[in-house]
Motif scaffolding. Sequence first.
Motif, mmCIF file in Angstrom:
data_model
loop_
_atom_site.group_PDB
_atom_site.id
_atom_site.type_symbol
_atom_site.label_atom_id
_atom_site.label_comp_id
_atom_site.label_asym_id
_atom_site.label_seq_id
_atom_site.Cartn_x
_atom_site.Cartn_y
_atom_site.Cartn_z
ATOM 1 N N LYS A 88 -17.736 0.767 -4.838
ATOM 2 C CA LYS A 88 -19.025 0.071 -4.924
ATOM 3 C C LYS A 88 -20.056 0.846 -5.746
ATOM 4 N N GLU A 405 -21.993 5.286 11.161
ATOM 5 C CA GLU A 405 -21.736 3.848 11.147
ATOM 6 C C GLU A 405 -21.354 3.348 12.536
ATOM 7 N N VAL A 408 -20.475 -3.075 15.657
ATOM 8 C CA VAL A 408 -21.011 -4.231 16.391
ATOM 9 C C VAL A 408 -19.832 -5.129 16.752
ATOM 10 N N LEU A 410 -19.019 -8.533 17.379
ATOM 11 C CA LEU A 410 -19.713 -9.817 17.191
ATOM 12 C C LEU A 410 -19.332 -10.814 18.275
ATOM 13 N N GLY A 414 -24.949 -15.617 14.865
ATOM 14 C CA GLY A 414 -26.221 -15.438 14.162
ATOM 15 C C GLY A 414 -26.064 -14.601 12.907
ATOM 16 N N LYS A 415 -27.224 -14.346 12.260
ATOM 17 C CA LYS A 415 -27.212 -13.584 11.010
ATOM 18 C C LYS A 415 -27.785 -12.193 11.271
ATOM 19 N N GLY A 416 -27.036 -11.178 10.881
ATOM 20 C CA GLY A 416 -27.540 -9.814 11.107
ATOM 21 C C GLY A 416 -26.644 -8.794 10.469
ATOM 22 N N GLY A 417 -26.919 -7.544 10.790
ATOM 23 C CA GLY A 417 -26.112 -6.444 10.289
ATOM 24 C C GLY A 417 -26.223 -5.326 11.309
ATOM 25 N N ARG A 418 -25.384 -4.284 11.173
ATOM 26 C CA ARG A 418 -25.385 -3.291 12.252
ATOM 27 C C ARG A 418 -26.704 -2.511 12.309
ATOM 28 N N GLU A 421 -29.316 -4.865 13.952
ATOM 29 C CA GLU A 421 -28.968 -5.012 15.365
ATOM 30 C C GLU A 421 -29.310 -3.720 16.129
ATOM 31 N N ASP A 449 -26.435 1.397 1.128
ATOM 32 C CA ASP A 449 -26.035 0.513 0.016
ATOM 33 C C ASP A 449 -27.051 -0.611 -0.206
ATOM 34 N N ARG A 451 -27.595 -3.219 1.616
ATOM 35 C CA ARG A 451 -27.241 -4.543 2.142
ATOM 36 C C ARG A 451 -26.619 -4.373 3.522
ATOM 37 N N GLY A 453 -24.792 -5.834 6.518
ATOM 38 C CA GLY A 453 -24.002 -7.024 6.832
ATOM 39 C C GLY A 453 -24.205 -8.060 5.748
ATOM 40 N N PRO A 454 -24.011 -9.321 6.074
ATOM 41 C CA PRO A 454 -24.173 -10.353 5.043
ATOM 42 C C PRO A 454 -25.623 -10.789 4.881
ATOM 43 N N ASN A 484 -26.318 -12.232 18.195
ATOM 44 C CA ASN A 484 -26.194 -11.322 17.026
ATOM 45 C C ASN A 484 -27.038 -11.859 15.876
ATOM 46 N N ASN A 508 -23.484 4.279 -1.724
ATOM 47 C CA ASN A 508 -23.013 3.907 -0.390
ATOM 48 C C ASN A 508 -22.529 5.142 0.352
HETATM 49 N N1 LIG Z 1 -24.606 -11.169 12.701
HETATM 50 C C1 LIG Z 1 -24.313 -9.860 12.669
HETATM 51 N N2 LIG Z 1 -24.962 -9.006 13.468
HETATM 52 C C2 LIG Z 1 -24.672 -7.688 13.480
HETATM 53 N N3 LIG Z 1 -23.740 -7.133 12.668
HETATM 54 C C3 LIG Z 1 -23.055 -7.941 11.838
HETATM 55 C C4 LIG Z 1 -23.312 -9.340 11.790
HETATM 56 N N4 LIG Z 1 -22.486 -9.882 10.860
HETATM 57 C C5 LIG Z 1 -21.741 -8.852 10.346
HETATM 58 N N5 LIG Z 1 -22.089 -7.698 10.932
HETATM 59 C C6 LIG Z 1 -21.522 -6.368 10.695
HETATM 60 O O1 LIG Z 1 -21.691 -6.039 9.325
HETATM 61 C C7 LIG Z 1 -20.617 -5.216 8.883
HETATM 62 C C8 LIG Z 1 -20.097 -5.713 7.545
HETATM 63 O O2 LIG Z 1 -21.129 -5.605 6.647
HETATM 64 P P1 LIG Z 1 -21.211 -4.498 5.481
HETATM 65 O O3 LIG Z 1 -20.531 -5.099 4.304
HETATM 66 O O4 LIG Z 1 -22.614 -4.049 5.295
HETATM 67 O O5 LIG Z 1 -20.445 -3.314 6.112
HETATM 68 P P2 LIG Z 1 -19.126 -2.626 5.629
HETATM 69 O O6 LIG Z 1 -18.059 -3.638 5.388
HETATM 70 O O7 LIG Z 1 -18.847 -1.573 6.619
HETATM 71 O O8 LIG Z 1 -19.488 -2.071 4.232
HETATM 72 P P3 LIG Z 1 -20.258 -0.756 3.897
HETATM 73 O O9 LIG Z 1 -19.524 0.362 4.564
HETATM 74 O O10 LIG Z 1 -20.119 -0.734 2.416
HETATM 75 O O11 LIG Z 1 -21.665 -0.906 4.364
HETATM 76 C C9 LIG Z 1 -19.581 -5.246 9.958
HETATM 77 O O12 LIG Z 1 -19.630 -4.002 10.619
HETATM 78 C C10 LIG Z 1 -20.026 -6.359 10.910
HETATM 79 O O13 LIG Z 1 -19.739 -6.071 12.250
#
Ligand SMILES: Nc1ncnc2c1ncn2[C@@H]1O[C@H](COP(=O)(O)OP(=O)(O)OP(=O)(O)O)[C@@H](O)[C@H]1O
Length: 521
Positions: A88, A405, A408, A410, A414-418, A421, A449, A451, A453-454, A484, A508
């Motif tokens: 990345k 790291e 989570v 899931l 819902g929409k989120g990221g670790r 959260e 990075d 970003r 999660g999504p 979540n 990253n």
């Molecule tokens: N709604 C949500 N709430 C909380 N966490 C989420 C949600 N949707 C996805 N995630 C978490 O986001 C992560 C995936 O996103 P992301 O691409 O940022 O992480 P990654 O794959 O570990 O990549 P990187 O290590 O490059 O950040 C997973 O750990 C997933 O559990």
Amino acid sequence: MAVALQALPRLARAPLRPLLRGRPGARLASGMALAEQARMLFENTVGAVLPGPMMHRALSLDPSSGHLKVRDRSFQLRQNLYLVGFGKAVLGMAAAAEELLGQHLVQGVISVPKGIRAAVECSGKQEMLLKPHSRVQVFEGAEDNLPDRDSLRAALAIRQLAEGLTADDLLLVLISGGGSALLPAPIPPVTLEEKQTLTKLLAARGATIQELNTIRKALSQLKGGGLAQAAYPAQVVSLILSDVIGDPVEVIASGPTVASVHNVQDCLHILNRYGLRAALPRSVKTVLARADSDPHGPHTCGHVHNVIIGSNALALAEARRQAEALGYRAVVLSAAMQGDVKSVAAFYGLLARVAGAHLAGVSAGEEKQLQEQAAALQLPDLQLEEALEAVKEAGGPICLLAGGEPTVQLQGSGKGGRNQELALRVAAELGPRPPPGAVDVLFLSGGTDGRDGPTEAAGAWVTPEVASQAAAEGLDVATFLARNDSHTFFHRLQGGAHLLYTGLTGTNVMDVHFLFLRPRG
Ligand SMILES: Nc1ncnc2c1ncn2[C@@H]1O[C@H](COP(=O)(O)OP(=O)(O)OP(=O)(O)O)[C@@H](O)[C@H]1O
Ligand SMILES: O=C(O)[C@H](O)CO
């Protein structure tokens, strides 16, 4: 939203400001809004681990002699340099390598995420782009972090370049997180689709990155030292930006320049553990059976020099330096923060209360509980005693730093990221039980990075007041957590003011967590 977006141009467009270097002083800490300091510290921390600065730190070229120094090793360049890369952060790493070593560079091939050039261009980070007539060919692929036809084409071009090298050549290999998906070269008869399916199933069933990459290595021509073997007898220098806790070179991007120490039994154990052994495609069974009787044994990598050029620990060291310049007593707690996000949040909640009590000069009743919670997290490098000592001694502004790291599980849709959260869970911990005394507290969690999660956000920051502020706006923290749905929560709260927006940063090194405590007045 207006407040949240203000952060974007800072990181995306301007070179990062060296944040108040030099003179520490409590005056700085008290004169500036805590949220602004936290946001700046995050941006500057990320700025210190961008590919350019890390490449410049690791490499130096003597233009008159053509001597390339990589840390403590020296290599003779004479228009004999080749470059490959996957990950990345590799676009910016390749741009820095081209800038530094361009006159010796014969040819290069890199495999980077789909859309990365457009995103970098859009954010105005010209220094992360290759030159217009670059000798480095760029492949974009692996949408959603899964191997695809485009990354397969890139992997084949990389293999071809490596196989054509001679003993007079030097191959520079640029590696960063996401490299596994960007370098798929399944051993026939395993197909790309079969590899995709197996990777997805393992990830969905909770396999660790160590387990996932053990399987990837066993099924790949290039992972687990395969790339190094393809490049033999050329010398190989791998520059690695770590996205794995502990910086294990054999795991990051599945160690294409590191001899694999795993055998077929290890793979079968992993496949058994996740209930996948019985349903394995015939091709995978064939390749594993063949590996068992491979007369050549594991790849040898004596011609390779593997160097970690950037890591979470490096980011935290920089954050600590900058927090101190702001007048905080700063301590790095751990660069290996992992475990379930709920336990990690409970730990930070307790830590804030215990540290807050010390600062306020009242008795910290929960110290034993904090130690138990910390022990349960099993963090190999945790500096809890040192941190609490520092809090007691400082009696003034404190910044506790950690990275890693958390995971989570899931449950909702819902929409989120670790990071978001984690921040929201810390807010839920602190809301009903804030630290005692007149102490301002802020917790920030952000993905380096850019970003989380999504989502478009990198993370979020919270204070003990967040839960009550949210309630006043009709938002219930527990309801959003159950779904979540942390991103929706922060997006609605105060017009998104608690979100961190940096855009894709081009680096990253996992996530960073900052806990600030500042006596009021
Ligand atoms: N709604 C949500 N709430 C909380 N966490 C989420 C949600 N949707 C996805 N995630 C978490 O986001 C992560 C995936 O996103 P992301 O691409 O940022 O992480 P990654 O794959 O570990 O990549 P990187 O290590 O490059 O950040 C997973 O750990 C997933 O559990
Ligand atoms: O690409 C990979 O394998 C992961 O990002 C870990 O480095």
